[in-house]
Design a protein around this motif. Structure first.
Motif, PDB file in Angstrom:
ATOM      1  N   LEU A  93      12.582   0.164   8.025  1.00 42.78           N
ATOM      2  CA  LEU A  93      13.567  -0.720   7.405  1.00 42.78           C
ATOM      3  C   LEU A  93      12.880  -1.703   6.456  1.00 42.78           C
ATOM      4  CD1 LEU A  93      16.345  -1.985   7.048  1.00 42.78           C
ATOM      5  CD2 LEU A  93      15.951  -3.291   9.149  1.00 42.78           C
ATOM      6  N   LYS A  94      11.771  -2.309   6.899  1.00 43.36           N
ATOM      7  CA  LYS A  94      11.061  -3.275   6.050  1.00 43.36           C
ATOM      8  C   LYS A  94      10.584  -2.626   4.764  1.00 43.36           C
ATOM      9  CE  LYS A  94       8.280  -6.398   7.293  1.00 43.36           C
ATOM     10  NZ  LYS A  94       7.113  -7.150   7.818  1.00 43.36           N
ATOM     11  N   PHE A  95      10.023  -1.429   4.883  1.00 45.48           N
ATOM     12  CA  PHE A  95       9.536  -0.779   3.675  1.00 45.48           C
ATOM     13  C   PHE A  95      10.695  -0.363   2.778  1.00 45.48           C
ATOM     14  CE2 PHE A  95       8.403   3.175   1.405  1.00 45.48           C
ATOM     15  CZ  PHE A  95       7.533   2.599   0.487  1.00 45.48           C
ATOM     16  N   GLY A  96      11.792   0.089   3.374  1.00 40.35           N
ATOM     17  CA  GLY A  96      12.948   0.463   2.567  1.00 40.35           C
ATOM     18  C   GLY A  96      13.485  -0.713   1.765  1.00 40.35           C
ATOM     19  N   VAL A  97      13.542  -1.882   2.395  1.00 41.86           N
ATOM     20  CA  VAL A  97      13.999  -3.089   1.697  1.00 41.86           C
ATOM     21  C   VAL A  97      13.003  -3.467   0.601  1.00 41.86           C
ATOM     22  CG1 VAL A  97      14.423  -5.560   1.966  1.00 41.86           C
ATOM     23  CG2 VAL A  97      15.323  -3.944   3.660  1.00 41.86           C
TER      24      VAL A  97
ATOM     25  N   TRP B 185      -2.726   7.650   5.498  1.00 41.67           N
ATOM     26  CA  TRP B 185      -2.003   6.399   5.735  1.00 41.67           C
ATOM     27  C   TRP B 185      -0.780   6.692   6.593  1.00 41.67           C
ATOM     28  CZ3 TRP B 185      -2.933   1.524   5.739  1.00 41.67           C
ATOM     29  CH2 TRP B 185      -1.947   0.567   5.578  1.00 41.67           C
ATOM     30  N   GLY B 186      -0.662   6.001   7.725  1.00 41.23           N
ATOM     31  CA  GLY B 186       0.385   6.311   8.684  1.00 41.23           C
ATOM     32  C   GLY B 186       1.584   5.399   8.687  1.00 41.23           C
ATOM     33  N   TYR B 187       1.643   4.438   7.786  1.00 41.37           N
ATOM     34  CA  TYR B 187       2.771   3.491   7.755  1.00 41.37           C
ATOM     35  C   TYR B 187       3.892   4.059   6.894  1.00 41.37           C
ATOM     36  CZ  TYR B 187       5.187  -0.986   7.135  1.00 41.37           C
ATOM     37  OH  TYR B 187       6.118  -1.998   7.131  1.00 41.37           O
ATOM     38  N   PRO B 188       5.170   3.889   7.275  1.00 40.97           N
ATOM     39  CA  PRO B 188       5.696   3.225   8.478  1.00 40.97           C
ATOM     40  C   PRO B 188       5.828   4.209   9.643  1.00 40.97           C
ATOM     41  CG  PRO B 188       7.487   3.744   6.979  1.00 40.97           C
ATOM     42  CD  PRO B 188       6.228   4.194   6.291  1.00 40.97           C
ATOM     43  N   THR B 189       5.795   3.653  10.846  1.00 44.16           N
ATOM     44  CA  THR B 189       5.866   4.507  12.034  1.00 44.16           C
ATOM     45  C   THR B 189       7.103   4.235  12.885  1.00 44.16           C
ATOM     46  OG1 THR B 189       4.491   2.916  13.254  1.00 44.16           O
ATOM     47  CG2 THR B 189       3.363   4.741  12.156  1.00 44.16           C
ATOM     48  N   SER B 190       7.607   3.003  12.875  1.00 41.48           N
ATOM     49  CA  SER B 190       8.759   2.650  13.707  1.00 41.48           C
ATOM     50  C   SER B 190       9.986   2.414  12.836  1.00 41.48           C
ATOM     51  CB  SER B 190       8.453   1.389  14.526  1.00 41.48           C
ATOM     52  OG  SER B 190       8.254   0.278  13.659  1.00 41.48           O
ATOM     53  N   GLU B 191      11.141   2.308  13.474  1.00 39.17           N
ATOM     54  CA  GLU B 191      12.379   2.034  12.745  1.00 39.17           C
ATOM     55  C   GLU B 191      12.312   0.688  12.039  1.00 39.17           C
ATOM     56  OE1 GLU B 191      14.975   3.877  12.089  1.00 39.17           O
ATOM     57  OE2 GLU B 191      14.026   5.573  13.100  1.00 39.17           O
ATOM     58  N   LYS B 192      11.714  -0.293  12.711  1.00 37.81           N
ATOM     59  CA  LYS B 192      11.588  -1.623  12.108  1.00 37.81           C
ATOM     60  C   LYS B 192      10.731  -1.559  10.852  1.00 37.81           C
ATOM     61  CE  LYS B 192      10.053  -6.342  13.118  1.00 37.81           C
ATOM     62  NZ  LYS B 192       9.466  -7.248  14.151  1.00 37.81           N
ATOM     63  N   GLU B 193       9.614  -0.822  10.932  1.00 42.87           N
ATOM     64  CA  GLU B 193       8.733  -0.709   9.769  1.00 42.87           C
ATOM     65  C   GLU B 193       9.402   0.072   8.643  1.00 42.87           C
ATOM     66  OE1 GLU B 193       4.370  -0.881  12.016  1.00 42.87           O
ATOM     67  OE2 GLU B 193       5.216   1.042  11.351  1.00 42.87           O
TER      68      GLU B 193
ATOM     69  N   VAL C 127       0.832  -1.202   0.000  1.00 39.65           N
ATOM     70  CA  VAL C 127       0.000   0.000   0.000  1.00 39.65           C
ATOM     71  C   VAL C 127       0.866   1.251   0.000  1.00 39.65           C
ATOM     72  CG1 VAL C 127      -1.648   1.346   1.354  1.00 39.65           C
ATOM     73  CG2 VAL C 127      -1.979  -1.117   1.085  1.00 39.65           C
ATOM     74  N   THR C 128       1.904   1.269   0.831  1.00 39.67           N
ATOM     75  CA  THR C 128       2.769   2.451   0.924  1.00 39.67           C
ATOM     76  C   THR C 128       3.459   2.727  -0.406  1.00 39.67           C
ATOM     77  OG1 THR C 128       3.157   1.902   3.255  1.00 39.67           O
ATOM     78  CG2 THR C 128       4.621   3.516   2.245  1.00 39.67           C
ATOM     79  N   LEU C 129       3.946   1.663  -1.057  1.00 43.78           N
ATOM     80  CA  LEU C 129       4.604   1.836  -2.351  1.00 43.78           C
ATOM     81  C   LEU C 129       3.632   2.364  -3.400  1.00 43.78           C
ATOM     82  CD1 LEU C 129       7.213   1.250  -4.087  1.00 43.78           C
ATOM     83  CD2 LEU C 129       6.073  -0.875  -4.717  1.00 43.78           C
ATOM     84  N   LEU C 130       2.430   1.795  -3.451  1.00 43.87           N
ATOM     85  CA  LEU C 130       1.438   2.204  -4.444  1.00 43.87           C
ATOM     86  C   LEU C 130       0.982   3.642  -4.217  1.00 43.87           C
ATOM     87  CD1 LEU C 130      -0.635  -1.095  -4.603  1.00 43.87           C
ATOM     88  CD2 LEU C 130       0.775  -0.152  -6.428  1.00 43.87           C
ATOM     89  N   LEU C 131       0.878   4.045  -2.951  1.00 38.36           N
ATOM     90  CA  LEU C 131       0.527   5.435  -2.665  1.00 38.36           C
ATOM     91  C   LEU C 131       1.624   6.382  -3.130  1.00 38.36           C
ATOM     92  CD1 LEU C 131      -1.079   5.098   0.895  1.00 38.36           C
ATOM     93  CD2 LEU C 131      -2.259   5.738  -1.214  1.00 38.36           C
TER      94      LEU C 131
END
Length: 290
Positions: free
Chosen positions: A199-203, A189-197, A62-66
């Motif tokens: 990192l996941k979205f960046g990858v 849309w509020g994702y990502p919110t944490s460092e872990k999120e 969703v974040t990428l498509l937005l």
């Protein structure tokens, strides 16, 4: 890609869902977005081997498509406009026309079947008439010289073909309500919110930008499964595991991840974001000891 009309994705119970089959295909073919089908099939609701719409998207998808402007994320509000009497009548008229069209198609198909099997039908009728005549001869009802003289030709256009029962007709379901207000407001849309999120979205974004297809990798012990092409045609080559750049890892951790990949014949990718905000990768392949 940017000329395509944005696809509507509805946020229901915090789950981004796509209800249109056409939109699901477009996401896969134009944007390399796989998602996950979570609905039951209309005619096979009690099995779980093959699932149907809706298509649930992951937070990374969703974040990428937005970011790409490919979708509109909308809230599936219960504040829907009630259809008017005229709209209800139009809907019922449409459904009746759909049923009548199916009846005509069914009758045309039955006529084609009769034409294709005409020789067998006539032969069967003739054999039955001959058998009846032989029985009548044995009872002395007709002379031994009697022969079957009936004409067994069939006028297909005059064959009575009953309509299909209405309960067995196909019903077209709306993939979105036509009675929603036209001033739909996109969801924030509020994702990502944490460092872990992050990192996941960046990858996810980095691998997607390299042309890969990605899906959830939790059942293989990773964050993502990475495919060189459409997952319907290719096996995944990599298991991507997102690890913070500063995290310390023991030798046992590395061995475990290497064995994880070898068991499923995939290469493990250790993914992290360096101080320069670039994603770096380390691949692990277990070769064993000869």
């Amino acid at each position: 890609m940017n000329e395509l009309k944005p696809i509507k994705v509805y946020l229901q119970n915090d789950k981004p869902l796509v209800w249109s089959a056409r939109d699901s295909v477009e996401l896969r073919e134009q944007w390399r977005i796989v998602g996950c089908l979570i609905g039951c099939l209309p005619r096979l609701p009690r099995q779980n081997n093959y699932l149907g719409l809706p298509l649930q998207l992951s937070k990374e998808e969703v974040t990428l498509l937005l970011e790409k402007g490919a979708i509109l994320l909308l809230n599936n509000s219960s504040d829907l406009k009630q259809p008017s009497v005229q709209e209800k009548e139009e809907f019922n008229e449409y459904r009746q026309k759909s049923y009548q069209a199916q009846v005509e198609m069914f009758r045309e198909e039955r006529k084609k079947e009769i034409h294709q099997n005409m020789a067998n039908i006539i032969e069967g009728k003739r054999d039955k008439a001959q058998k009846d005549l032989e029985e009548r001869k044995s009872r002395g009802e007709v002379s031994e010289e009697a022969e079957v003289e009936e004409d067994f030709s069939i006028d297909v256009d005059k064959v009575p073909i009953p309509p299909i029962p209405k309960k067995f007709s196909l019903v077209q379901l709306f993939t979105e309500s036509p009675y929603k207000p036209e001033d739909e407001v996109p969801v924030v849309w509020g994702y990502p919110t944490s460092e872990k999120e992050r990192l996941k979205f960046g990858v996810y974004r980095d691998l997607w930008n390299q042309g890969y297809f990605l899906s959830n990798g939790s059942k293989f012990g990773g964050d993502f499964l990475v495919y060189p092409g459409d997952p319907s045609r290719y096996h995944s080559h990599y298991i991507a595991i997102c690890i913070p750049h500063e995290k310390k890892m023991s030798a046992l951790d590395i061995v475990s991840m290497g064995r994880l990949g070898s068991n499923v014949r995939k290469t493990v990718l250790l993914c992290s974001e360096g101080p320069d905000n670039k994603i770096s990768y380390i691949s692990l392949q277990w070769t064993g000891i000869s």
